[in-house]
Scaffold this motif. Structure first.
Motif: not given
Length: 133
Positions: A36-53
């Motif tokens: 993120x621009x001020x620390x932390x996470x600006x955007x993340x993609x996680x996968x589990x098999x075919x699932x995406x969050x």
């Protein structure tokens, strides 16, 4: 893998810890992590098999997106189909997920369980999904 048409997105107070926890406990693997621009996470993609969050850190300029920790209750959850429900349940239970519903069989014949994550987001995992026509 085809592009999913619906992808849940969640906010966490401590998104880096959430990414680590979701991997350790539920088996999600980071596919993309943008600071993120001020620390932390600006955007993340996680996968589990075919699932995406997708997930990100809570942002002060987005008062409509909060961590479940900021709310008195959650009104939604994320449902993920997994290959081996029993093994997934045992892993999650052994690694600290708060199981709120033990494995049950639905009237449609799908086995599911539900658990809270480290910030109180509700997750359901099942061995299938029936689409009504």
């Amino acid at each position: 893998m085809s592009t999913p048409r619906v992808v849940p997105f969640l906010r966490y107070q401590d998104a880096p810890a959430a990414i680590e926890w979701l991997g350790k406990v539920f088996g999600f693997q980071p596919a993309l992590t943008v600071p993120g621009p001020k620390g932390g996470i600006g955007h993340a993609q996680l996968r589990l098999g075919d699932a995406v969050i997708m997930l990100a850190s809570v942002r002060s300029g987005e008062p409509y997106l909060r961590s479940a920790l900021d709310l008195p209750a959650v009104s939604q959850g994320v449902f993920v189909v997994v290959e081996d429900l029993q093994s997934h349940y045992e892993r999650a239970s052994a690694r600290g997920a708060e199981i709120v519903m033990e494995i049950e069989t639905t009237p449609e014949g799908i086995r599911i369980y539900q658990a809270f994550d480290l910030e109180g987001q509700l997750w359901a995992f099942g061995d299938g999904f029936v689409v009504s026509e």
